[in-house]
Design an enzyme around this catalytic site. Structure first.
Site, mmCIF file in Angstrom:
data_model
loop_
_atom_site.group_PDB
_atom_site.id
_atom_site.type_symbol
_atom_site.label_atom_id
_atom_site.label_comp_id
_atom_site.label_asym_id
_atom_site.label_seq_id
_atom_site.Cartn_x
_atom_site.Cartn_y
_atom_site.Cartn_z
ATOM 1 N N GLU A 1 11.273 -2.975 52.128
ATOM 2 C CA GLU A 1 10.389 -3.147 52.710
ATOM 3 C C GLU A 1 10.077 -3.782 54.682
ATOM 4 O O GLU A 1 11.432 -4.097 54.362
ATOM 5 C CB GLU A 1 9.348 -4.335 52.301
ATOM 6 C CG GLU A 1 8.712 -4.169 51.139
ATOM 7 C CD GLU A 1 8.814 -5.699 50.090
ATOM 8 O OE1 GLU A 1 8.197 -6.581 50.759
ATOM 9 O OE2 GLU A 1 8.526 -5.864 49.037
ATOM 10 N N LYS B 1 9.675 -5.694 57.813
ATOM 11 C CA LYS B 1 10.082 -7.318 57.893
ATOM 12 C C LYS B 1 8.820 -7.443 59.012
ATOM 13 O O LYS B 1 9.422 -7.568 59.770
ATOM 14 C CB LYS B 1 11.270 -7.787 58.143
ATOM 15 C CG LYS B 1 11.071 -9.119 58.495
ATOM 16 C CD LYS B 1 12.240 -9.253 58.330
ATOM 17 C CE LYS B 1 11.903 -11.628 58.199
ATOM 18 N NZ LYS B 1 11.749 -11.950 59.720
ATOM 19 N N ASP C 1 6.701 -9.000 61.456
ATOM 20 C CA ASP C 1 6.674 -10.716 62.531
ATOM 21 C C ASP C 1 5.525 -11.401 62.914
ATOM 22 O O ASP C 1 5.398 -10.445 63.839
ATOM 23 C CB ASP C 1 7.909 -10.684 63.757
ATOM 24 C CG ASP C 1 8.010 -11.061 65.077
ATOM 25 O OD1 ASP C 1 8.932 -11.893 64.085
ATOM 26 O OD2 ASP C 1 9.336 -10.988 65.693
ATOM 27 N N TYR D 1 3.757 -9.843 48.569
ATOM 28 C CA TYR D 1 4.704 -10.214 47.107
ATOM 29 C C TYR D 1 3.467 -11.260 46.489
ATOM 30 O O TYR D 1 2.778 -12.055 46.671
ATOM 31 C CB TYR D 1 5.531 -11.683 47.692
ATOM 32 C CG TYR D 1 6.505 -11.625 46.223
ATOM 33 C CD1 TYR D 1 7.569 -10.704 46.094
ATOM 34 C CD2 TYR D 1 6.404 -13.319 45.334
ATOM 35 C CE1 TYR D 1 7.877 -11.126 44.638
ATOM 36 C CE2 TYR D 1 7.163 -13.969 44.537
ATOM 37 C CZ TYR D 1 8.241 -12.761 43.797
ATOM 38 O OH TYR D 1 9.056 -12.652 43.104
ATOM 39 N N LYS E 1 17.834 -7.902 59.761
ATOM 40 C CA LYS E 1 17.794 -7.798 61.063
ATOM 41 C C LYS E 1 17.706 -7.248 61.712
ATOM 42 O O LYS E 1 19.436 -7.109 62.505
ATOM 43 C CB LYS E 1 17.292 -9.308 61.635
ATOM 44 C CG LYS E 1 16.375 -10.435 60.521
ATOM 45 C CD LYS E 1 16.078 -12.256 61.021
ATOM 46 C CE LYS E 1 15.695 -11.805 62.176
ATOM 47 N NZ LYS E 1 14.821 -12.899 62.687
ATOM 48 N N CYS F 1 7.393 -18.404 102.379
ATOM 49 C CA CYS F 1 6.324 -17.853 101.373
ATOM 50 C C CYS F 1 6.158 -16.299 102.627
ATOM 51 O O CYS F 1 6.441 -15.576 103.555
ATOM 52 C CB CYS F 1 4.294 -17.610 101.857
ATOM 53 S SG CYS F 1 3.525 -16.692 101.018
ATOM 54 N N CYS G 1 2.752 -14.871 104.101
ATOM 55 C CA CYS G 1 2.113 -15.850 105.492
ATOM 56 C C CYS G 1 2.995 -16.671 105.738
ATOM 57 O O CYS G 1 2.762 -16.832 107.076
ATOM 58 C CB CYS G 1 0.740 -16.698 104.610
ATOM 59 S SG CYS G 1 1.476 -18.317 103.769
ATOM 60 N N CYS H 1 3.732 -21.856 97.438
ATOM 61 C CA CYS H 1 3.174 -21.768 98.796
ATOM 62 C C CYS H 1 1.743 -22.457 99.076
ATOM 63 O O CYS H 1 1.066 -22.132 98.422
ATOM 64 C CB CYS H 1 2.944 -20.008 99.281
ATOM 65 S SG CYS H 1 1.767 -20.272 100.863
ATOM 66 N N CYS I 1 -3.146 -18.748 103.104
ATOM 67 C CA CYS I 1 -2.313 -16.560 102.426
ATOM 68 C C CYS I 1 -3.222 -15.905 102.167
ATOM 69 O O CYS I 1 -3.637 -16.279 101.147
ATOM 70 C CB CYS I 1 -1.451 -17.504 101.112
ATOM 71 S SG CYS I 1 -0.131 -16.677 100.601
#
Length: 695
Positions: free
Chosen positions: A124, A126, A128, A237, A323, A417, A420, A435, A441
């Site tokens: 089957e 698996k 996640d 199951y 896995k 930044c 700016c 910043c 900005c």
């Protein structure tokens, strides 16, 4: 719609209404099954919605026919409940993991020696997700419990009932009277991408993978919110005393006929070659699935043989999980760019030579923060190893140092930044640089405006991020207040802006003046003040003027606020530019005071009282009780101390808190007593005390 919905009925009429309700329920259960399990809808969404609406109206008019397994119960209540801890009838053990085909062969050979007769292995996918155990009695879902520690799990039945792929009532009549079925709760890729897009727009941390998102969703205290996230499931199951077959595979085929969603990607294998064919096939094909997978599960098919093999202390001997290794590829780092978000946070992003990874072409990868770059010792032109964290977010996991001779200059995190030029700052205890020039900005200015107009904030129709950029570039808006100065003639003639579009925009801006105070407060974009905290602050202080004058300790004492948020709020209102902005918004007619109804609900009945809330409640949720305490002048806290005035106790109160309360002589107050204190009437339900007897 039937006239029976609202008209009074006699005995025969009642039977007719009941029959109509039961017929609609059967039809809707069947349509849910066809849509969410078989993916073969037989009616349109509109027709389904109309049938559901008719059933809702019938049930509302005739509550004597209420059924907790009705299709109308899928949406979930918005009354939060604490999760009850439940003992599993059958322990939920973890599977042993293997990462190589030789270990799979070892499992097969070991089973062959121990069983000493022919056997089949079921392969089957698996999935996640989050493990769940569903209990059914007489064909009706009665309980859904998480894995927990394998012995005890959380009862999440209310949340699971919102998942349309899980039948509330089974089809047919050949199922056992009592049984459990286990599987995985999943968040499909489509829903995951939508959630992360919304979180990105709010500059919230993204979920790393669908499993984390599904787990967080299943533990939400609000089933109505769970329903919005569109979880899915696959069951794998069956457990019980009177199962139909000895074969695990055959039992799942029967479960399909009862309405359960069981994966079609199952195969009975008689040899190792069959097993490896299955593993190799799905290593490539699983990327096309609508949900996340991370391997293959192998199970001995016969339940009798499973019992023969038994269990180790942690896992069954008759099953194992193979896995897949996270796919990793090598590519070249071309450049690193630094992006500025609406709150000023600077995020480094790697631009890569395009490379195929886990079925998609990857051109960019996150670099997290300055420390991450430094630890990798990245150089331009480096050959880097990239994989997808949790199968979704590309990340650089290493550098091929053998290729370093060809690399260029070392990557340094920027000091100023990129937009700016302001020197970046970092707060103590935080990894991110930001910043501080929030009002000068460009990406921060535009980001704040985009946040202000967003759906959960001011919800202004007719403006998107491209329009914000256009209006900013044309000098028409420099901050959120400028939106309320816009006129149709200014907008007509701009790129993609005709008379109708301009008119819709102006009307949307005008309509936003009716948005309630708590959403306006959220829309301001104060650092760390999210949607929930904005509601709390609006309720606690009542108006923008009172909030602006609040001291840090007053703010920190409010539920869900704390020192970091309190400091951010104080800093926001300490800036004269922000105070000027608020005055302009007030002048333009925005709602900067809580509604009279909400203000009228405030009192000083609990002034000076420190209250601990513990247990499961009947009349209100825990969060609602916490809000009521603050609304009436009290302070809610999480721990019992000598300063505690009393404990508001519901069912299953924490034993440690109860013991400490007795030792300190702290009063225990039940729901009815508390509601009487604040002048509210309880509902008709009867609560129970922590020992399980009636108050």
């Amino acid at each position: 719609m039937s006239d029976l919905i609202s008209s009074p009925v006699g005995r025969s009429g009642g039977a007719l209404v009941q029959q109509q309700i039961e017929t609609l329920r059967r039809e809707l259960h069947d349509h849910n099954y066809r849509y969410y399990v078989l993916s073969q809808p037989s009616i349109s969404d509109y027709e389904f919605d109309m049938k559901l609406k008719e059933l809702q109206q019938l049930e509302a008019a005739h509550p004597e026919f209420f059924d907790p397994s009705s299709p109308t119960q899928r949406v979930g209540s918005d009354l939060a409940k604490e999760f009850e801890r439940v003992a599993h009838r059958y322990p939920m053990l973890s599977l042993g993991n293997t990462y190589s085909e030789s270990e799979v062969a070892d499992f097969f050979n070991r089973a062959a020696k121990l069983i000493d007769e022919p056997f089949e292995i079921v392969c089957e996918l698996k999935f996640d997700g989050v493990s769940i155990s569903l209990s059914y009695e007489d064909g009706v879902l009665v309980r859904a419990v998480t894995r927990g520690d394998g012995v005890n799990g959380d009862d999440v039945t209310a949340n699971v009932k919102t998942i349309r792929a899980i039948p509330l009532r089974l089809q047919g009549d050949d199922y056992p009277a009592s049984f459990e079925i286990r599987g995985e709760i999943l968040l499909p890729w489509e829903s995951f991408d939508r959630m992360n897009k919304e979180r990105e727009e709010q500059e919230e941390a993204l979920f790393a993978n669908p499993r984390n998102a599904a787990s967080g969703t299943l533990k939400l205290q609000n089933p109505a919110e769970v329903a919005k996230r569109q979880l899915d499931t696959y069951l794998y199951y069956l457990l019980g005393e009177n199962l139909p077959c000895d074969g695990h595979y055959e039992n799942l085929q029967k479960a399909k006929s009862w309405g359960f969603k069981v994966s079609d990607a199952m195969r009975k294998c008689n040899s190792m070659d069959d097993v490896f064919d299955f593993i190799h096939y799905w290593d490539k094909e699983r990327s096309k699935l609508p949900v996340a997978t991370d391997g293959i599960v192998l199970k001995i098919n016969s339940l009798r043989q499973q019992q023969e093999l038994g269990f180790t202390a942690k896992s069954p001997r008759w099953a194992v999980a193979y896995k897949y290794q996270a796919e990793q590829v090598s590519t070249v780092l071309k450049s690193v760019e630094f992006q500025v978000g609406r709150t000023g946070t600077v995020t480094p992003v790697a631009n890569l030579e395009p490379v195929l990874l886990a079925g998609t072409t990857v051109k960019r990868a996150t670099l997290n923060n300055a420390a991450f770059i430094e630890n990798l010792d990245l150089h331009l032109g480096d050959s880097v190893f990239v994989e997808k964290g949790g199968e979704i977010i590309p990340k650089i996991v290493g550098v091929d140092l053998e290729q370093r001779a060809k690399a260029g200059e070392r990557i340094q995190f920027i000091a100023h930044c990129p937009d700016c030029g302001t020197e970046l700052q970092r707060n103590e205890g935080e990894a991110a640089w930001y910043c501080p020039n929030e009002n000068g900005c460009p990406p921060q200015i535009k980001g704040k405006i985009e946040h202000f107009i967003s759906r959960k904030a001011m919800n202004i129709d007719g403006i998107g991020s491209e329009t914000v950029d256009l209006l900013y570039q044309q000098g028409l808006i420099q901050n959120i207040a400028d939106l309320y100065l816009l006129k149709v003639p200014q907008i007509v003639g701009l790129e993609r802006m005709g008379q109708k579009s301009a008119q819709n925009m102006i009307e949307g801006i005008a309509a936003s003046k009716q948005v309630p105070f708590e959403r306006v407060l959220f829309a301001l974009g104060i650092r760390f003040v999210g949607e929930k905290v904005a509601k709390t602050l609006a309720q606690a202080f009542g108006s923008i003027e009172v909030l602006a004058q609040a001291k840090e300790d007053e703010l920190a004492a409010v539920r869900d606020v704390g020192e970091r948020i309190a400091q951010s709020v104080v800093d926001y209102f300490a800036d004269e530019r922000n105070r000027t902005l608020i005055e302009r918004l007030k002048e333009y007619g925005l709602q900067l005071v809580a509604s009279e109804a909400k203000l009228a609900a405030k009192s000083s009945l609990l002034e000076g009282k420190v209250v601990v809330v513990s247990g499961v409640f009947t009349h209100h949720s825990r969060d609602e009780y916490k809000a009521l305490i603050e609304q009436n002048g009290g302070k809610e806290t999480g721990s019992v101390s000598a300063k505690t005035s009393f404990i508001l106790a519901g069912a299953n109160m924490g034993p440690a808190k109860l013991e400490k309360a007795k030792a300190l002589g702290v009063a225990i107050v039940n729901e009815e007593e508390f509601l009487a204190m604040i002048g509210q009437e309880p509902t008709s339900a009867t609560p129970v005390n922590p020992q399980g007897t009636l108050f």
